[in-house]
Write a protein that holds these residues in place. Structure first.
Motif, PDB file in Angstrom:
ATOM      1  N   UNK A   1      65.153  30.452 -28.318  1.00  0.00           N
ATOM      2  CA  UNK A   1      64.056  30.150 -27.398  1.00  0.00           C
ATOM      3  C   UNK A   1      63.086  29.096 -27.900  1.00  0.00           C
ATOM      4  N   UNK A   2      63.040  28.858 -29.192  1.00  0.00           N
ATOM      5  CA  UNK A   2      62.150  27.816 -29.704  1.00  0.00           C
ATOM      6  C   UNK A   2      62.942  26.580 -30.130  1.00  0.00           C
ATOM      7  N   UNK A   3      63.861  26.734 -31.078  1.00  0.00           N
ATOM      8  CA  UNK A   3      64.595  25.586 -31.597  1.00  0.00           C
ATOM      9  C   UNK A   3      65.591  25.051 -30.569  1.00  0.00           C
ATOM     10  N   UNK A   4      66.443  25.942 -30.049  1.00  0.00           N
ATOM     11  CA  UNK A   4      67.509  25.514 -29.136  1.00  0.00           C
ATOM     12  C   UNK A   4      66.991  24.912 -27.851  1.00  0.00           C
ATOM     13  N   UNK A   5      66.106  25.619 -27.157  1.00  0.00           N
ATOM     14  CA  UNK A   5      65.564  25.129 -25.889  1.00  0.00           C
ATOM     15  C   UNK A   5      64.732  23.863 -26.113  1.00  0.00           C
ATOM     16  N   UNK A   6      63.941  23.854 -27.180  1.00  0.00           N
ATOM     17  CA  UNK A   6      63.113  22.690 -27.463  1.00  0.00           C
ATOM     18  C   UNK A   6      63.977  21.459 -27.747  1.00  0.00           C
TER      19      UNK A   6
ATOM     20  N   UNK B   1      66.037  32.832 -19.661  1.00  0.00           N
ATOM     21  CA  UNK B   1      66.218  32.469 -18.247  1.00  0.00           C
ATOM     22  C   UNK B   1      65.003  31.688 -17.741  1.00  0.00           C
ATOM     23  N   UNK B   2      63.803  32.170 -18.070  1.00  0.00           N
ATOM     24  CA  UNK B   2      62.582  31.492 -17.626  1.00  0.00           C
ATOM     25  C   UNK B   2      62.490  30.079 -18.215  1.00  0.00           C
ATOM     26  N   UNK B   3      62.855  29.938 -19.476  1.00  0.00           N
ATOM     27  CA  UNK B   3      62.819  28.617 -20.103  1.00  0.00           C
ATOM     28  C   UNK B   3      63.807  27.662 -19.438  1.00  0.00           C
TER      29      UNK B   3
ATOM     30  N   UNK C   1      63.301  23.880 -17.001  1.00  0.00           N
ATOM     31  CA  UNK C   1      63.969  22.584 -17.217  1.00  0.00           C
ATOM     32  C   UNK C   1      63.083  21.663 -18.063  1.00  0.00           C
ATOM     33  N   UNK C   2      62.812  20.455 -17.577  1.00  0.00           N
ATOM     34  CA  UNK C   2      62.060  19.483 -18.367  1.00  0.00           C
ATOM     35  C   UNK C   2      60.560  19.772 -18.444  1.00  0.00           C
TER      36      UNK C   2
ATOM     37  N   UNK D   1      53.719  17.573 -15.642  1.00  0.00           N
ATOM     38  CA  UNK D   1      54.962  18.325 -15.464  1.00  0.00           C
ATOM     39  C   UNK D   1      54.984  18.997 -14.091  1.00  0.00           C
ATOM     40  N   UNK D   2      56.179  19.292 -13.645  1.00  0.00           N
ATOM     41  CA  UNK D   2      56.363  19.952 -12.344  1.00  0.00           C
ATOM     42  C   UNK D   2      55.845  21.384 -12.394  1.00  0.00           C
ATOM     43  N   UNK D   3      55.200  21.823 -11.327  1.00  0.00           N
ATOM     44  CA  UNK D   3      54.781  23.217 -11.214  1.00  0.00           C
ATOM     45  C   UNK D   3      55.979  24.042 -10.775  1.00  0.00           C
ATOM     46  N   UNK D   4      56.430  24.937 -11.637  1.00  0.00           N
ATOM     47  CA  UNK D   4      57.614  25.752 -11.357  1.00  0.00           C
ATOM     48  C   UNK D   4      57.193  27.025 -10.639  1.00  0.00           C
ATOM     49  N   UNK D   5      57.764  27.255  -9.463  1.00  0.00           N
ATOM     50  CA  UNK D   5      57.400  28.445  -8.682  1.00  0.00           C
ATOM     51  C   UNK D   5      58.628  29.233  -8.224  1.00  0.00           C
ATOM     52  N   UNK D   6      59.814  28.825  -8.659  1.00  0.00           N
ATOM     53  CA  UNK D   6      61.028  29.512  -8.221  1.00  0.00           C
ATOM     54  C   UNK D   6      61.547  30.428  -9.336  1.00  0.00           C
ATOM     55  N   UNK D   7      62.629  31.133  -9.040  1.00  0.00           N
ATOM     56  CA  UNK D   7      63.242  32.012 -10.039  1.00  0.00           C
ATOM     57  C   UNK D   7      62.293  33.109 -10.488  1.00  0.00           C
ATOM     58  N   UNK D   8      62.202  33.315 -11.791  1.00  0.00           N
ATOM     59  CA  UNK D   8      61.322  34.356 -12.331  1.00  0.00           C
ATOM     60  C   UNK D   8      59.856  34.046 -12.084  1.00  0.00           C
TER      61      UNK D   8
END
Length: 212
Positions: A29-34, A114-116, A120-121, A133-140
């Motif tokens: 969640x920190x190294x991989x996603x980043x 999943x949330x990360x 996305x970007x 950055x885009x405001x994410x409002x979908x999914x979780x």
């Protein structure tokens, strides 16, 4: 005799599970996603400030808590006879409670990843004032305005239930307080960046969890 055997089996499992869990959590969640996001946006998504501002101090404390948690769990792995029985809260040490804690930890990791991925970007560690950055409002994000922080808090709750010690409770309390401060700092930024769109989103979805 059977109870004693079960106790030691659970203790042995926890001694190995908890350090490996947090190592896996950090790597994914920190190294991989980043790393994934950094390749896509062309810069490091870790934008926590390193100055002497109030926000910089929160970021520093957050890093110190993560480092202390890492050291504590590693010590548990290499020095179990010294660390495992220290500062235990024996009233909570039941198999059922520990199983619940382990389950919460696993669910929290899946939830956070999943949330990360859904961000996305837009995924950042901290507040990125250099890009909108885009405001994410979908999914979780339909159920929580801060699903990643929610997952991290649930992970710490699970950690405390699986390994009920005063130190684990201190990590839960300190981590939760720092995340609540960070959440409010991010809310100020999102309000400034997205205005009425964010206000409407706030009215629809709770800060931590909305149940419909």
């Amino acid at each position: 005799m059977k109870f004693v055997q079960n106790y030691y089996h659970m203790a042995d499992f926890i001694i190995f599970f908890i350090p490996l869990y947090f190592i896996l959590f950090f790597i994914i969640s920190f190294v991989g996603i980043s790393y994934k996001v950094a390749r896509q946006i062309g810069k490091n998504p870790n934008v926590l400030p390193k100055d002497d501002s109030a926000y910089g101090l929160v970021g520093l404390y957050f890093k110190l808590v993560l480092f202390a948690l890492f050291i504590y769990t590693i010590l548990l792995l290499f020095f179990p006879k010294d660390i495992f029985p220290a500062f235990k809260i024996n009233v909570l040490e039941y198999d059922l409670i520990q199983y619940i804690g382990l389950g919460l930890m696993m669910m929290a990791l899946i939830w956070v990843v999943i949330a990360q991925l859904q961000m996305k970007n837009s995924w950042r560690i901290g507040i990125d004032n250099s890009a909108k950055t885009e405001l994410i409002t979908h999914g979780l994000f339909r159920f929580s305005r801060n699903p990643i922080f929610l997952g991290m808090i649930i992970s710490l709750i699970g950690f405390f239930l699986a390994f009920p010690t005063v130190i684990a409770f201190a990590f839960l309390l300190t981590g939760s307080m720092l995340m609540q401060i960070q959440i409010r700092l991010e809310e100020e930024y999102l309000l400034k960046e997205h205005g009425q769109i964010y206000i409407a989103y706030k009215k629809k979805v709770r800060r931590m969890l909305s149940l419909y």
